[in-house]
Enzyme design. Structure first.
Site, PDB file in Angstrom:
ATOM      1  N   HIS A  99     -13.043  29.060  19.459  1.00  0.00           N
ATOM      2  CA  HIS A  99     -14.007  28.561  20.332  1.00  0.00           C
ATOM      3  C   HIS A  99     -13.483  28.678  21.708  1.00  0.00           C
ATOM      4  O   HIS A  99     -12.308  28.485  22.052  1.00  0.00           O
ATOM      5  CB  HIS A  99     -14.644  27.270  19.861  1.00  0.00           C
ATOM      6  N   HIS A 101     -13.726  26.826  25.532  1.00  0.00           N
ATOM      7  CA  HIS A 101     -14.366  25.455  26.235  1.00  0.00           C
ATOM      8  C   HIS A 101     -14.585  25.783  27.529  1.00  0.00           C
ATOM      9  O   HIS A 101     -13.933  26.476  28.599  1.00  0.00           O
ATOM     10  CB  HIS A 101     -13.071  24.385  26.460  1.00  0.00           C
TER      11      HIS A 101
HETATM   12  P1  5GP Z   1     -10.104  22.467  19.994  1.00  0.00           P
HETATM   13  O1  5GP Z   1      -9.242  21.078  20.256  1.00  0.00           O
HETATM   14  O2  5GP Z   1     -10.024  22.767  18.698  1.00  0.00           O
HETATM   15  O3  5GP Z   1      -9.858  23.167  21.011  1.00  0.00           O
HETATM   16  O4  5GP Z   1     -11.543  21.895  20.258  1.00  0.00           O
HETATM   17  C1  5GP Z   1     -12.340  21.642  19.410  1.00  0.00           C
HETATM   18  C2  5GP Z   1     -13.636  20.755  20.103  1.00  0.00           C
HETATM   19  O5  5GP Z   1     -14.765  20.860  19.135  1.00  0.00           O
HETATM   20  C3  5GP Z   1     -13.588  19.420  20.599  1.00  0.00           C
HETATM   21  O6  5GP Z   1     -13.472  19.216  21.952  1.00  0.00           O
HETATM   22  C4  5GP Z   1     -14.433  18.702  19.676  1.00  0.00           C
HETATM   23  O7  5GP Z   1     -14.989  17.407  20.514  1.00  0.00           O
HETATM   24  C5  5GP Z   1     -15.534  19.841  19.447  1.00  0.00           C
HETATM   25  N1  5GP Z   1     -16.093  19.480  18.132  1.00  0.00           N
HETATM   26  C6  5GP Z   1     -15.490  18.919  16.946  1.00  0.00           C
HETATM   27  N2  5GP Z   1     -16.152  18.751  15.844  1.00  0.00           N
HETATM   28  C7  5GP Z   1     -17.658  19.005  16.479  1.00  0.00           C
HETATM   29  C8  5GP Z   1     -19.028  18.888  15.966  1.00  0.00           C
HETATM   30  O8  5GP Z   1     -19.271  18.521  14.832  1.00  0.00           O
HETATM   31  N3  5GP Z   1     -19.999  19.372  16.900  1.00  0.00           N
HETATM   32  C9  5GP Z   1     -19.788  19.518  18.162  1.00  0.00           C
HETATM   33  N4  5GP Z   1     -20.794  19.769  19.200  1.00  0.00           N
HETATM   34  N5  5GP Z   1     -18.456  19.598  18.731  1.00  0.00           N
HETATM   35  C10 5GP Z   1     -17.444  19.364  17.830  1.00  0.00           C
END
Ligand code: 5GP
Ligand code: ZN
Length: 138
Positions: A99, A101
């Site tokens: 993903h 951001h």
């Molecule tokens: P990472 O730390 O893996 O780069 O970021 C994962 C992101 O996914 C976090 O900002 C978290 O808030 C978001 N996230 C995790 N679970 C969900 C979900 O069920 N729905 C949405 N919309 N965002 C999620």
């Protein structure tokens, strides 16, 4: 991919606040935003990190970034924007489905960044560049 929260969102099994979708990717609001307007761009196919994604899908997703970044920043009324993409737990990746951001930023918003820059040894820089070139076959 079973047990992947973002695959479940793509499949419509878990709800999300959708911004847009096309055959390759989905854009939706982060459920726990670190700033107002924090948005995620994901491929619909499950790739754990950037390293597994075919160049064609990467190019397609990258093609969304200029307009999406501008729209996220403008919609939030932000002064600036970070595009951030974590690969691997040690890099802060919590969800093992690639993903990107998009994070609206304001001066003094307190998010900061730990960026402990140091003077580099020119020989080390040259060795590192050569090691990268070798792996690229360049
Ligand atoms: P990472 O730390 O893996 O780069 O970021 C994962 C992101 O996914 C976090 O900002 C978290 O808030 C978001 N996230 C995790 N679970 C969900 C979900 O069920 N729905 C949405 N919309 N965002 C999620
Ligand atoms: Zn997934």
């Amino acid at each position: 991919m079973a047990d992947c929260i973002f695959c479940k969102i793509v499949a419509g099994e878990v709800p999300c606040t959708k911004v847009l979708e096309d055959p390759v990717c989905l854009v939706f609001m982060d459920i726990s935003p670190i700033s107002p307007g924090h948005t995620l761009l994901i491929p619909k196919k499950h790739y754990e990190s950037m390293m597994e994604m075919p160049a064609g899908d990467a190019a397609h997703m990258g093609g969304h970034l200029p307009a999406l970044a501008a729209a996220v920043k403008a919609a939030a009324g932000a002064e600036a924007l970070n595009v951030l993409q974590n690969n691997g737990r040690a890099a802060g990746q919590a969800v093992a489905h690639l993903h990107i951001h998009l994070i609206p930023r304001w001066a003094g918003d307190g998010l900061g960044f730990r960026w402990p820059a140091k003077a580099a040894d020119p020989a080390a820089l040259a060795r590192q560049a050569e090691a990268i070139r070798q792996r690229l076959g360049a």
